[in-house]
Design a protein around this motif. Structure first.
Motif, short mmCIF file in Angstrom:
data_model
loop_
_atom_site.label_atom_id
_atom_site.label_comp_id
_atom_site.label_asym_id
_atom_site.label_seq_id
_atom_site.Cartn_x
_atom_site.Cartn_y
_atom_site.Cartn_z
N GLU B 199 0.77 -0.99 -0.13
CA GLU B 199 -0.06 0.20 -0.10
C GLU B 199 0.78 1.19 0.12
O GLU B 199 1.84 1.24 0.56
CB GLU B 199 -1.04 -0.04 1.28
CG GLU B 199 -2.11 1.12 1.07
CD GLU B 199 -3.14 0.90 2.04
OE1 GLU B 199 -3.41 -0.22 2.30
OE2 GLU B 199 -3.70 2.01 2.60
N ARG B 200 0.31 2.20 -0.87
CA ARG B 200 1.08 3.36 -0.94
C ARG B 200 0.74 4.24 0.41
O ARG B 200 -0.45 4.48 0.64
CB ARG B 200 0.91 4.14 -2.12
CG ARG B 200 1.68 3.79 -3.33
CD ARG B 200 1.42 4.65 -4.81
NE ARG B 200 2.35 4.01 -5.61
CZ ARG B 200 2.40 4.61 -6.59
NH1 ARG B 200 2.05 5.97 -6.88
NH2 ARG B 200 3.34 4.35 -7.74
N VAL B 201 1.71 4.96 0.95
CA VAL B 201 1.56 5.93 1.89
C VAL B 201 2.09 7.17 1.61
O VAL B 201 3.36 7.47 1.31
CB VAL B 201 2.34 5.23 3.31
CG1 VAL B 201 1.96 6.43 4.42
CG2 VAL B 201 1.68 3.96 3.89
N THR B 202 1.22 8.19 1.68
CA THR B 202 1.61 9.55 1.27
C THR B 202 2.17 10.38 2.34
O THR B 202 1.09 10.62 3.15
CB THR B 202 0.62 10.22 0.46
OG1 THR B 202 0.57 9.35 -0.82
CG2 THR B 202 1.05 11.64 -0.22
N ILE B 203 3.21 11.14 2.49
CA ILE B 203 3.80 11.83 3.59
C ILE B 203 3.73 13.19 2.91
O ILE B 203 4.44 13.45 2.02
CB ILE B 203 5.20 11.16 4.04
CG1 ILE B 203 5.11 9.93 4.28
CG2 ILE B 203 5.39 12.11 5.20
CD1 ILE B 203 4.19 9.51 5.55
N VAL B 204 3.23 14.17 3.73
CA VAL B 204 3.21 15.57 3.53
C VAL B 204 3.77 16.25 4.41
O VAL B 204 4.07 15.83 5.72
CB VAL B 204 1.66 15.97 3.28
CG1 VAL B 204 1.30 15.25 1.95
CG2 VAL B 204 0.84 15.91 4.47
N GLY B 205 4.34 17.54 3.99
CA GLY B 205 4.79 18.62 5.00
C GLY B 205 6.44 17.99 5.33
O GLY B 205 6.91 17.39 4.74
N GLY B 206 6.88 18.96 6.12
CA GLY B 206 8.28 18.67 6.70
C GLY B 206 8.35 18.24 8.02
O GLY B 206 7.31 18.38 8.89
N PRO B 207 9.64 18.00 8.54
CA PRO B 207 9.65 17.69 10.07
C PRO B 207 9.48 18.80 10.75
O PRO B 207 9.83 19.84 10.31
CB PRO B 207 11.14 17.16 9.88
CG PRO B 207 11.97 17.84 8.74
CD PRO B 207 10.73 18.09 7.71
N PRO B 208 8.62 18.80 11.63
CA PRO B 208 8.58 19.93 12.60
C PRO B 208 9.71 20.07 13.29
O PRO B 208 10.63 19.34 13.76
CB PRO B 208 7.41 19.38 13.58
CG PRO B 208 7.40 17.89 13.45
CD PRO B 208 7.86 17.53 12.26
N CYS B 209 9.85 21.60 13.81
CA CYS B 209 11.03 21.87 14.24
C CYS B 209 11.16 21.24 15.65
O CYS B 209 12.31 20.76 16.22
CB CYS B 209 10.87 23.45 14.58
SG CYS B 209 10.88 24.29 13.10
N ASN B 210 10.08 20.80 16.39
CA ASN B 210 10.10 20.19 17.73
C ASN B 210 10.01 18.65 17.57
O ASN B 210 9.67 17.90 18.41
CB ASN B 210 9.16 20.58 18.48
CG ASN B 210 7.78 20.30 18.06
OD1 ASN B 210 7.57 20.00 16.84
ND2 ASN B 210 6.73 20.29 18.79
N ALA B 211 10.45 18.02 16.28
CA ALA B 211 10.40 16.56 15.93
C ALA B 211 11.56 15.83 16.99
O ALA B 211 12.57 16.37 17.33
CB ALA B 211 10.69 16.21 14.53
N ASP B 212 10.79 14.70 17.32
CA ASP B 212 11.75 13.77 18.41
C ASP B 212 12.57 13.09 17.52
O ASP B 212 12.22 11.78 17.12
CB ASP B 212 10.78 13.16 19.38
CG ASP B 212 11.67 12.30 20.38
OD1 ASP B 212 12.74 12.69 20.43
OD2 ASP B 212 10.88 11.36 20.92
N ILE B 213 13.65 13.62 17.26
CA ILE B 213 14.50 12.89 16.17
C ILE B 213 15.76 12.45 17.09
O ILE B 213 16.43 13.36 17.59
CB ILE B 213 15.05 13.85 15.04
CG1 ILE B 213 13.91 14.12 14.19
CG2 ILE B 213 16.09 12.95 14.35
CD1 ILE B 213 14.18 15.26 13.28
N THR B 214 15.62 11.40 17.65
CA THR B 214 16.85 11.01 18.40
C THR B 214 17.37 9.60 17.73
O THR B 214 16.79 8.95 16.72
CB THR B 214 16.37 10.57 20.01
OG1 THR B 214 15.19 9.49 19.78
CG2 THR B 214 15.75 11.71 20.57
#
Lengths: 267, 226
Positions: B199-214
């Motif tokens: 199944e195709r999953v479409t992702i929109v927008g950009g990473p939010p500034c407060n994204a929990d990227i660890t």
């Protein structure tokens, strides 16, 4: 095997010469019948499968063609060379070398989405060497004799099978001949009984005919890898049954090996 | 001597008779031969077996006995049998002639395991102009428990299309960059059967500034590693 036959023949010749009796040498040939009953049973199965295909494709809209039946291997040609040493005027002892060949083949095609070929060529060759005894029981210008021998036969069966079933065939068949080429061979001891008729043309040359029955069977003929012969693909290996009749016309030459002036009577 | 020669003459006559009769000896065993309507199929399926090609030279076949390899048996020239369990079965036809001689022929039937049906759903997702989308960096729950099988689904393997994989019936994943990703779920059942669902999953927008990227993060540009 060839060495054994040659050796025995040499012994016979030397022995005959040393005994200084009447020696008879003959060559002949003629038609032969051979049983090969297990092989012919497999040929019957193969023909049944071909029948199934022919019946199906006779009415199939997308496939044309048919394949003929494979003849049983039941007759062939035999050749022999023999030598007799007459111990008395009515009994001889000798050796006999016999070659027998018989074959069968069929070929045909089905034209469908693909070209499907059925091409089968089978051949049987055997050579045998026998030690014989021969007794004359009637001599009225034409000499009637019976003979019996025991010996060893070596038989080789050659097969070349292409058996392509068209993809349009709707069913699956339980027995399908395996494709490939190869030689299966084996040896067996055999006995041979015969009756012969001989007409002396001169004191040293005769023409005659004989009918003889041989009995022997190579229970397991194997290829170079030791695998048995399964001609029809039913999982059961076939032997080579050599039972059958040979009818031969023979020409013989009599040689008097005695050291005396008195010559023997031609047999 | 006359008696001996007379005996030889009688022997010769017998010999000729034996020779002629011996030459007529044929293989008179019955030959078992049959066809199957199908030899490989996904269970359950029914196979029609036809033993009428069996024959006996100069004779008659009086019985057809079938065993289907799964414990069932039947008789008659034409029979049907239904396989419900997957496996490899040896079907055997034994024909018997009027003299009591029997011969068998076999055929292998492959009853195939029905593959599991893979399916999954994911959340959260928003309907944007008729298309479901998910925001970048948003944690997505992928649920493969909707997959079904006639037995049991033992393994769920996920490929999220961004170079990462996971396993388990329910997994979570997030995409940091927008794009369209093919999510593949591969399920394996207890018989080793596999199937995929994509199944195709479409992702929109950009990473939010407060994204929990660890942790170890691989950055992607348009779905491809930079």
């Amino acid at each position: 095997m060839k060495g054994l036959a040659t050796g025995l023949l040499a012994i016979l010749l030397i022995g005959a010469a040393a005994s200084a009796g009447q020696l008879e040498m003959a060559i002949g040939g003629g038609p032969a019948a051979i049983s090969l009953k297990e092989i012919n049973g497999s040929i019957g199965v193969i023909n049944t499968v071909i029948d199934l295909l022919n019946e199906t494709f006779a009415v199939h809209p997308d496939v044309t063609g048919s394949v003929g039946q494979l003849d049983p291997i039941s007759s062939g040609l035999s050749l022999c060379a023999e030598e007799w040493y007459w111990l008395t005027d009515w009994f001889a002892f000798g050796g006999r070398f016999e070659y027998l060949r018989s074959s069968s083949a069929v070929s045909g095609e089905y034209h469908g989405a693909d070209l499907s070929t059925i091409d089968i060529a089978l051949g049987m060759n055997s050579v045998g060497f026998l030690l014989d005894g021969r007794a004359t029981f009637l001599d009225m210008g034409i000499v009637l004799s019976v003979q019996a021998g025991v010996g060893y036969y070596y038989a080789a069966f050659d097969r070349s099978v292409t058996f392509q079933i068209p993809v349009e065939y709707p069913d699956v068949i339980s027995v399908v001949p395996p494709e490939g080429t190869g030689r299966h061979s084996g040896g067996t001891f055999a006995v041979e009984l015969g009756i012969s008729l001989c007409y002396p043309i001169t004191s040293w040359f005769s023409i005659g005919s004989s009918i003889s029955y041989r009995s022997g069977s190579v229970e397991r003929a194997t290829d170079r890898d030791g695998a048995g012969l399964d001609l029809d693909g039913d999982g059961v290996t076939e032997g080579l049954n050599l039972d059958g009749i040979s009818v031969q016309i023979a020409f013989s030459v009599d040689i008097d090996l005695s050291l005396t002036e008195e010559k023997g009577v031609a047999q | 001597m006359r008696a001996a020669r007379f005996c030889l003459l009688i022997g010769a006559a017998i010999l000729v008779a034996v020779s002629l009769s011996g030459c007529l000896v044929k293989d008179t065993r019955p030959e078992a031969l049959f066809t199957a309507s199908v030899a490989e199929h996904v269970v359950p399926f029914t196979v029609s077996f036809d033993g009428t090609p069996s024959y006996k030279p100069n004779g008659e076949i009086v019985s057809y006995l079938w065993t289907f390899g799964d414990g069932a048996a039947d008789s008659g020239p034409v029979v049907e049998h239904t396989y419900v369990e997957d496996g490899v079965y040896e079907v055997r036809l034994t024909v018997t002639d009027e003299e009591g001689y029997s011969t068998s022929s076999t055929l292998t039937v492959h009853a195939l395991n029905p593959p599991p049906k893979a399916e999954f759903s994911y959340a959260p997702k928003s309907n944007m102009e008729g298309e479901y989308v998910v925001g970048a960096s948003e944690w997505i729950t992928f649920d493969g428990t909707e997959s079904t099988d006639d037995g049991e689904v033992l393994a769920y393997d996920w490929n999220f299309g961004d170079g990462t994989t996971d396993s388990g019936p329910v997994v979570q994943h997030r995409y940091l960059y927008p794009g369209t990703y093919n999510v593949v779920l591969t399920v394996t059942d207890n018989d080793g059967g596999k199937s995929n669902y994509v199944e195709r999953v479409t992702i929109v927008g950009g990473p939010p500034c407060n994204a929990d990227i660890t942790g170890d993060v691989t950055w992607y540009n348009g779905g491809e590693p930079e």
